[in-house]
Design a protein around this motif. Structure first.
Motif, PDB file in Angstrom:
ATOM      1  N   ILE A  36      27.901  40.603  42.415  1.00 46.65           N
ATOM      2  CA  ILE A  36      28.146  39.593  41.384  1.00 46.65           C
ATOM      3  C   ILE A  36      29.452  38.853  41.652  1.00 46.65           C
ATOM      4  N   ILE A  37      30.510  39.588  41.984  1.00 46.05           N
ATOM      5  CA  ILE A  37      31.808  38.961  42.277  1.00 46.05           C
ATOM      6  C   ILE A  37      31.685  38.040  43.482  1.00 46.05           C
ATOM      7  N   THR A  38      31.036  38.510  44.534  1.00 48.16           N
ATOM      8  CA  THR A  38      30.871  37.708  45.754  1.00 48.16           C
ATOM      9  C   THR A  38      30.103  36.429  45.469  1.00 48.16           C
ATOM     10  N   ARG A  39      29.004  36.540  44.742  1.00 47.81           N
ATOM     11  CA  ARG A  39      28.178  35.367  44.427  1.00 47.81           C
ATOM     12  C   ARG A  39      28.949  34.365  43.579  1.00 47.81           C
ATOM     13  N   GLU A  40      29.654  34.839  42.576  1.00 46.55           N
ATOM     14  CA  GLU A  40      30.378  33.946  41.663  1.00 46.55           C
ATOM     15  C   GLU A  40      31.541  33.243  42.362  1.00 46.55           C
ATOM     16  N   SER A  42      31.988  32.837  45.636  1.00 48.65           N
ATOM     17  CA  SER A  42      31.477  31.976  46.708  1.00 48.65           C
ATOM     18  C   SER A  42      31.006  30.634  46.163  1.00 48.65           C
ATOM     19  N   GLY A  43      30.507  30.644  44.941  1.00 51.96           N
ATOM     20  CA  GLY A  43      30.038  29.412  44.315  1.00 51.96           C
ATOM     21  C   GLY A  43      31.143  28.590  43.682  1.00 51.96           C
ATOM     22  N   GLY A  44      32.388  29.013  43.841  1.00 51.60           N
ATOM     23  CA  GLY A  44      33.514  28.259  43.313  1.00 51.60           C
ATOM     24  C   GLY A  44      33.970  28.714  41.939  1.00 51.60           C
ATOM     25  N   GLY A  45      33.358  29.757  41.407  1.00 55.76           N
ATOM     26  CA  GLY A  45      33.745  30.250  40.089  1.00 55.76           C
ATOM     27  C   GLY A  45      34.846  31.288  40.173  1.00 55.76           C
ATOM     28  N   ALA A  46      35.038  31.989  39.073  1.00 57.39           N
ATOM     29  CA  ALA A  46      36.059  33.025  39.004  1.00 57.39           C
ATOM     30  C   ALA A  46      35.499  34.199  38.211  1.00 57.39           C
ATOM     31  N   VAL A  47      36.019  35.388  38.475  1.00 55.61           N
ATOM     32  CA  VAL A  47      35.610  36.593  37.765  1.00 55.61           C
ATOM     33  C   VAL A  47      36.862  37.271  37.237  1.00 55.61           C
ATOM     34  N   THR A  48      36.863  37.586  35.948  1.00 53.88           N
ATOM     35  CA  THR A  48      37.971  38.308  35.344  1.00 53.88           C
ATOM     36  C   THR A  48      37.551  39.748  35.131  1.00 53.88           C
ATOM     37  N   LEU A  49      38.292  40.669  35.705  1.00 55.49           N
ATOM     38  CA  LEU A  49      38.070  42.097  35.496  1.00 55.49           C
ATOM     39  C   LEU A  49      39.095  42.536  34.454  1.00 55.49           C
ATOM     40  N   PRO A  50      38.662  42.800  33.221  1.00 55.36           N
ATOM     41  CA  PRO A  50      39.608  43.129  32.159  1.00 55.36           C
ATOM     42  C   PRO A  50      40.522  44.293  32.538  1.00 55.36           C
TER      43      PRO A  50
END
Length: 96
Positions: A36-40, A42-50
């Motif tokens: 999920i992190i890689t896909r997001e 790679s698509g230019g998004g961001a992931v926040t891990l609380p």
């Protein structure tokens, strides 16, 4: 100083113990999170891990760089780099 980084096997074992599940389920959960992190990102998004931080992709402009072996100035094309901003809670727990 710091010890060796935790390996994936050690992380899966610790995750299984913390969640009270088997290692197979913990490994599947970890692989899912990584996908999920890689896909997001790679698509230019961001992931926040609380409690950990934010992983995002940043674009770097084209620039002039120096070859350390020869000292020659060369042009480097624009590229993308993955960055991570560490959460304040994690910084505070490490420093305090």
């Amino acid at each position: 100083m710091a010890t060796k980084p935790m390996t994936k096997t050690q992380l899966v074992a610790a995750l299984a113990e913390e969640a009270g599940t088997d290692k197979k389920g913990a490994a599947a959960a970890l692989d899912g999170i990584i996908a999920i992190i890689t896909r997001e990102v790679s698509g230019g998004g961001a992931v926040t891990l609380p409690g950990v931080g934010k992983i995002y992709c940043r674009e770097r402009p084209a620039r002039m760089v120096r070859n350390p072996a020869t000292g020659e100035q060369i042009s480097k094309d624009a590229d993308k780099v993955v960055k991570m901003t560490i959460a304040k809670a994690l910084k505070d727990s490490v420093n305090g």
